[in-house]
Design an enzyme around this catalytic site. Structure first.
Site, mmCIF file in Angstrom:
data_model
loop_
_atom_site.group_PDB
_atom_site.id
_atom_site.type_symbol
_atom_site.label_atom_id
_atom_site.label_comp_id
_atom_site.label_asym_id
_atom_site.label_seq_id
_atom_site.Cartn_x
_atom_site.Cartn_y
_atom_site.Cartn_z
ATOM 1 N N LYS A 1 -8.712 -5.251 5.140
ATOM 2 C CA LYS A 1 -7.346 -4.944 4.221
ATOM 3 C C LYS A 1 -7.774 -5.660 2.941
ATOM 4 C CE LYS A 1 -3.429 -5.993 5.704
ATOM 5 N NZ LYS A 1 -2.956 -4.609 4.767
ATOM 6 N N GLU B 1 -0.834 -10.730 2.595
ATOM 7 C CA GLU B 1 -0.413 -10.038 3.774
ATOM 8 C C GLU B 1 -0.992 -10.885 4.665
ATOM 9 O OE1 GLU B 1 -1.296 -5.507 1.876
ATOM 10 O OE2 GLU B 1 -3.208 -6.780 2.425
ATOM 11 N N GLY C 1 0.894 -1.061 -0.055
ATOM 12 C CA GLY C 1 -0.017 0.028 0.038
ATOM 13 C C GLY C 1 0.758 1.120 0.212
ATOM 14 N N GLY D 1 -5.684 -2.719 -1.735
ATOM 15 C CA GLY D 1 -4.673 -2.850 -2.881
ATOM 16 C C GLY D 1 -4.615 -4.296 -3.478
ATOM 17 N N GLY E 1 -0.231 -1.860 6.428
ATOM 18 C CA GLY E 1 -1.460 -0.854 6.256
ATOM 19 C C GLY E 1 -2.679 -1.435 6.707
ATOM 20 N N ALA E 2 -3.634 -0.694 6.388
ATOM 21 C CA ALA E 2 -5.063 -1.208 6.529
ATOM 22 C C ALA E 2 -5.980 -0.165 5.939
ATOM 23 C CB ALA E 2 -5.394 -1.215 7.850
ATOM 24 N N ASP E 3 -7.243 -0.603 5.544
ATOM 25 C CA ASP E 3 -8.226 0.145 4.947
ATOM 26 C C ASP E 3 -8.988 0.888 6.075
ATOM 27 O OD1 ASP E 3 -7.527 -0.072 2.175
ATOM 28 O OD2 ASP E 3 -8.026 -2.406 2.410
ATOM 29 N N LYS F 1 -8.618 5.812 8.795
ATOM 30 C CA LYS F 1 -8.887 4.623 8.902
ATOM 31 C C LYS F 1 -9.407 4.397 10.261
ATOM 32 C CE LYS F 1 -6.565 4.317 4.852
ATOM 33 N NZ LYS F 1 -5.370 3.554 4.803
HETATM 34 C C1 5RP Z 1 -3.521 -3.830 0.304
HETATM 35 C C2 5RP Z 1 -3.756 -3.337 1.784
HETATM 36 C C3 5RP Z 1 -3.293 -2.071 2.287
HETATM 37 O O1 5RP Z 1 -2.419 -2.342 3.477
HETATM 38 C C4 5RP Z 1 -4.213 -1.160 2.679
HETATM 39 O O2 5RP Z 1 -5.268 -1.112 1.391
HETATM 40 C C5 5RP Z 1 -3.851 0.248 3.184
HETATM 41 O O3 5RP Z 1 -3.185 0.909 1.898
HETATM 42 P P1 5RP Z 1 -2.786 2.255 2.168
HETATM 43 O O4 5RP Z 1 -1.581 2.327 3.033
HETATM 44 O O5 5RP Z 1 -2.549 2.813 0.749
HETATM 45 O O6 5RP Z 1 -3.818 3.131 2.650
HETATM 46 O O7 5RP Z 1 -4.451 -4.008 2.402
HETATM 47 O O8 5RP Z 1 -3.989 -4.843 -0.058
#
Ligand code: 5RP
Length: 273
Positions: free
Chosen positions: A135, A144, A67, A138, A123-125, A162
């Site tokens: 998650k 992950e 991410g 991406g 990271g996480a959504d 988030k």
């Molecule tokens: C990818 C993920 C990422 O960790 C998640 O989308 C967070 O991304 P970003 O740091 O761009 O906000 O799970 O599969």
């Protein structure tokens, strides 16, 4: 390793600072778009730098997430390896993570050679009050989750957008589910039959047709209608033939670092069961 609770840290202070959390919410519409983007980027950086400083030590094997937030963590990791002459081995969670590791001159490994990791940072959504995560925004959720499951400690880094009390408050795109391509229609139907809501096949942006993951699969995004017991939902969806993995990470993260709008870092630990 970690205590319970939440506290705000000035970036890069040790995890032992005990300040009461005071979250100032700035009203977004008054802030110009570019300023909001810069604020979010700075928040990602502060969270990532603090996590790397607090959790990475010499002679460790580190899982590297995917991410945009993880980019800052890899910058800091490379900086520390250079300046402190650390011996760090990195296990990537995606093609992107692998590229980041290689571009920063970090030592690259895999789960064949390092099936046990000291720490994984990702990271996480969205992160709820219990540190249940969505998650896969991406599309890298399967690798992950595998890498996080092999780590003694799994630490999440994110910006303030988030952080939520309950899943769905902040992240509106649904829960990603990686599926074997030929199963995407029956899996979509079964998820809706079981839990309602709406399932969409994720489509490419600069490519015609569906997004294809690093594992050559498709991604479904399930927009749920209400709060569920995420542990049960995760198990039930995984049991549907054709499902490879879900983007629900339940009981996996130990600690989350949220970069805040005012430059501080909010820290939250998982509840003790
Ligand atoms: C990818 C993920 C990422 O960790 C998640 O989308 C967070 O991304 P970003 O740091 O761009 O906000 O799970 O599969």
């Amino acid at each position: 390793m970690f205590g319970v609770g939440a506290l705000l840290l000035k970036s890069r202070l040790p995890a032992t600072s005990f300040l009461r959390p005071v979250v100032v919410v700035l009203s977004s519409p008054a802030v110009p778009r570019q300023a909001r983007v810069n604020m979010a980027e700075e928040a990602k950086k502060q969270a990532a730098y603090t996590a790397v400083d607090n959790h990475v030590q010499n002679n460790q094997v580190v899982g590297v997430g995917s991410g945009s937030t993880i980019v800052y963590a890899v910058h800091r990791l490379a900086e520390r390896v250079r300046e402190e002459k650390l011996n760090i081995t990195c296990v990537p969670t995606s093609f992107q993570a692998r590229q980041l590791i290689v571009l920063h001159g970090l030592m690259l490994s895999d789960l064949d050679r390092h099936p046990e990791l000291d720490v994984a940072i990702d990271g996480a959504d969205e992160v709820d009050a219990d540190l249940t995560l969505i998650k896969g925004g991406g599309g890298c959720l399967t690798q992950e989750k595998i890498v996080a499951s092999c780590a003694r400690h799994f630490v999440v880094i994110a910006d303030y957008r988030k952080d939520s009390k309950a899943l769905g408050q902040q992240w509106k795109k649904g829960i990603p589910v990686e599926v074997v391509p030929m199963a995407h229609v029956p899996v979509s139907r079964k998820i809706v039959q079981l839990f309602g809501g709406e399932v969409n096949l994720r489509m490419g942006v600069a490519k015609a047709g569906p997004v294809v993951t690093d594992n050559s699969n498709f991604i479904l995004d399930w927009k749920f209608e209400r709060i569920h017991c995420w542990k049960d939902v995760n198990v039930a969806i995984k049991m549907i033939p054709g499902v490879v993995e879900t983007g629900l990470f339940v009981g996996m993260a130990e600690r989350a670092y949220f970069g805040m709008e005012d430059g501080r870092v909010l820290l939250r630990d998982a509840p003790v069961n």
